[in-house]
Design an enzyme around this catalytic site. Structure first.
Site, short mmCIF file in Angstrom:
data_model
loop_
_atom_site.label_atom_id
_atom_site.label_comp_id
_atom_site.label_asym_id
_atom_site.label_seq_id
_atom_site.Cartn_x
_atom_site.Cartn_y
_atom_site.Cartn_z
CE LYS A 1 -10.54 0.71 2.15
NZ LYS A 1 -9.52 1.03 1.12
CD GLU B 1 3.00 -1.90 -8.06
OE1 GLU B 1 2.40 -1.54 -7.03
OE2 GLU B 1 2.89 -3.04 -8.55
NE ARG C 1 4.11 -4.97 -6.59
CZ ARG C 1 3.27 -5.85 -6.05
NH1 ARG C 1 3.60 -6.46 -4.93
NH2 ARG C 1 2.12 -6.12 -6.61
#
Length: 637
Positions: A286, A374, A402
């Site tokens: 990354k 979640e 969600r």
């Protein structure tokens, strides 16, 4: 257009990229990466993710016939290179700006953007649906899902994987493993991917056998599945560890260096000709190619403005002295947890974003990052609450959608003392429609047993948090916005509020006292500060007609305030930073109607007839009429 770019200047669409020799693709990647860094240094966005998949982006568009072939990105953080290569380089400077390019891939913006991807873990399910549709419609094209290791912790990703082998398809899943999501990835899948490997000799052997069988017409669909199962069993015997993907009859390849563009092209070309579902596991870095981002990927996920040459981040000269609401939450939580040993913290992969990392640093055994999950975060919190703990479960408002069933089924029905702190509520700004916390008030208000509140400022947030952890509170929802607060001295004493009671907010400028105001403004949350600013824009005579109440609680409503203004005021204006259908305005209308009071009620809030686009918070509040100017105009009219 930067004249120094030898190859990028010749690429408007992927068809132009595919005309180049594979030997120059490394140079294309260098130019593309440099272009992303230069653009984002002056127009902030998500940097490190896009840098990490530069080689993958180039390889995908080089090997596959996009847009006919489908690439489905999982969260669009990493899709800036994709946008630049697909006809949007000349307008990329408008990215995330009002009226400009969308912050994430958007099918309405480009045919190369195959699916909306602002939230995590949906790529496998969506791509599988496309692949199955192609089979049913007789279309011959390739479908690729690109998902990160952090997003693999989402339950939807596992549901998609489980279903991949149940229908005929040639789906390719690319698992981009950089050991990061935004913060460091956590959980069992992370540990599994770090150690996963494949026996190369075995893969070569299986490819030769499969080709031999296919050439003789002996490898139909049923035979293929049996061969895969036999091969998986043999591989389990040859390999020192089992492979969860191959256990689902998804052929696994890798790990491969995801920052080697020529190797990626070679591997993708091989996989392109193979039938059946496949998973390519790549390792990427990354922030690859930009040293500051490589060293601090979390900070450089979305770094704001910076000097592209030195890597120095540029601070806003007009930056306020107030702190962010998330920091008030994080530091207050630690204060409360020091006194109440039953308090624990839970977050689904956003410890830095919501400031749960403050508790993690001081009390690592009492704060939990559960990954991008979640629903699990809510039910995990419910389990702890069932056994006497007091979980503060912090989820971004848009992502809490969600977990709606978990809030109802596992928290509200049980009346458990879970404190759900919904960060990034209301208009969030440049991330746009997928990230605005627009629906929490309207969605949660009908659920029995919930207490729902929103602070107007930092002091109110601290008091609401303190009140929520007291005994016998049941489930409590506290929603607050992204960004900075309004009070420099935010560390007020921690003291309880009376649940369900609002307060009259003094008019911010001295005006003649009027015992009978005929306009009442009812607000909830930090949008009340816009109301206060709006009042300063009125004449003294106009201000004298108005009374402002900060309702504090959507549920239970302060009916004493409603009875008072319903009987005395000719007009009521409700103001909320959420959709106006179903929220505070609807609750006020319902109560007044049920109790035969009929003042004129005007509701201000976000529309439910269309999604609010992307732009600055100030621009978008003006667009929907809940900035100070819009509220003042409504008061005058």
């Amino acid at each position: 257009m930067d004249l120094d770019y030898k190859y990028l200047n010749k690429i408007e669409y992927p068809a132009d990229l595919r005309k180049l020799d594979v030997e120059v693709l490394s140079d294309v990647c260098s130019e593309l990466r440099d272009d992303i860094v230069k653009e984002l240094s002056v127009n902030p966005g998500h940097l490190a993710s896009s840098l990490g998949v530069t080689e993958l982006t180039v390889a995908l568009h080089y090997v596959y016939d996009t847009p006919n072939d489908r690439i489905v990105w999982d969260v669009g953080h990493q899709a800036y290179g994709h946008k630049i290569l697909t006809g949007r380089r000349e307008v990329f400077s408008t990215n995330r700006k009002l009226g400009g390019l969308h912050p994430f891939p958007c099918p309405q913006e480009s045919e190369y953007d195959t699916f909306t991807c602002g939230h995590a873990s949906n790529s496998i399910s969506a791509a599988l649906g496309m692949a199955v549709a192609d089979n049913l419609e007789g279309r011959k094209r390739h479908v690729v899902a690109v998902i990160g290791d952090g997003y693999m912790s989402g339950g939807l990703a596992f549901e998609g994987l489980n279903n991949v082998s149940s229908s005929p398809n040639d789906l390719l899943i690319i698992l981009n493993d950089n050991n990061m999501s935004i913060d460091r990835s956590v959980g069992g899948m992370k540990q599994y991917l770090l150690s996963l490997n494949t026996n190369e000799s075995y893969n070569r052997w299986r490819n030769k056998i499969a080709g031999w069988l296919k050439n003789r017409g002996w490898l139909d669909e049923n035979t293929r599945k049996k061969t895969i199962r036999m091969g998986n069993a043999l591989k389990s015997a040859l390999s020192p560890q089992a492979n969860v993907f191959e256990g689902m009859n998804i052929r696994y390849f890798g790990p491969v260096d995801g920052n080697d563009v020529k190797e990626l092209v070679r591997v993708l070309r091989q996989l392109k000709t193979m039938s059946g579902p496949k998973l390519l596991h790549i390792h990427t870095i990354k922030g690859k190619g930009y040293e500051p981002a490589e060293k601090s990927a979390t900070i450089w996920h979305a770094p704001g403005k910076f000097d592209a040459k030195t890597g120095e981040r540029i601070k806003d000269s007009a930056e306020k002295k107030t702190v962010k609401y998330q920091e008030v939450f994080g530091r207050t939580l630690v204060e409360l947890a020091r006194e109440n040993k039953k308090i624990v913290g839970v977050t689904p992969a956003m410890p830095t974003g919501c400031s749960m990392n403050i508790m993690m640093d001081e009390m690592p055994d009492r704060a939990f990052d559960v990954g991008i999950a979640e629903g699990h975060a809510v039910t995990f919190s419910a389990g702890m609450a069932k056994e006497g703990l007091v979980p503060f479960c912090n989820i971004y408002s848009a992502f809490a959608q969600r977990a709606y069933d978990n809030i109802i089924h596992d928290v509200a029905i049980e009346k458990l003392n879970v404190v759900m702190c919904l960060d990034r509520a209301g208009i969030v700004g440049e991330d746009g429609a997928t990230h605005h916390g627009a629906f929490d008030l309207a969605a949660l208000r009908p659920i029995p047993n919930l207490t729902i509140c929103a602070p107007m400022n930092e002091h109110e947030l601290r008091r609401m948090m303190y009140t929520a952890q007291l005994p016998d509170q049941g489930p409590v929802v506290i929603r607050y916005p992204r960004g900075r607060g309004v009070i420099e001295d935010w560390q007020c004493p921690l003291e309880p509020l009376e649940v369900g009671k609002g307060r009259e907010v003094p008019v911010p400028v001295n005006v003649p006292v009027n015992a009978n105001p005929d306009i009442a403004v009812l607000s909830i949350g930090t949008i009340g500060n816009n109301v206060q600013r709006a009042l300063t824009m009125l004449t003294p005579e106009e201000r004298a007609r108005v009374v402002h109440y900060d309702m504090r609680y959507l549920k239970p409503l302060d009916t004493s305030i409603l009875n008072k203004v319903g009987a005395k005021c000719k007009r009521i204006i409700t103001v909320e930073d959420g959709v106006k259908e179903g929220g505070l305005g609807s609750a006020v209308l319902e109560y007044l109607t049920d109790h035969d009071m009929h003042p004129v009620v005007v509701r201000l809030g976000m529309p439910s007839t269309q999604f609010v686009e992307h732009g600055t918070v100030e621009q978008l509040q003006h667009l929907v009429g809940i900035d100070a100017e819009g509220i003042a105009e409504k008061l005058r009219s």
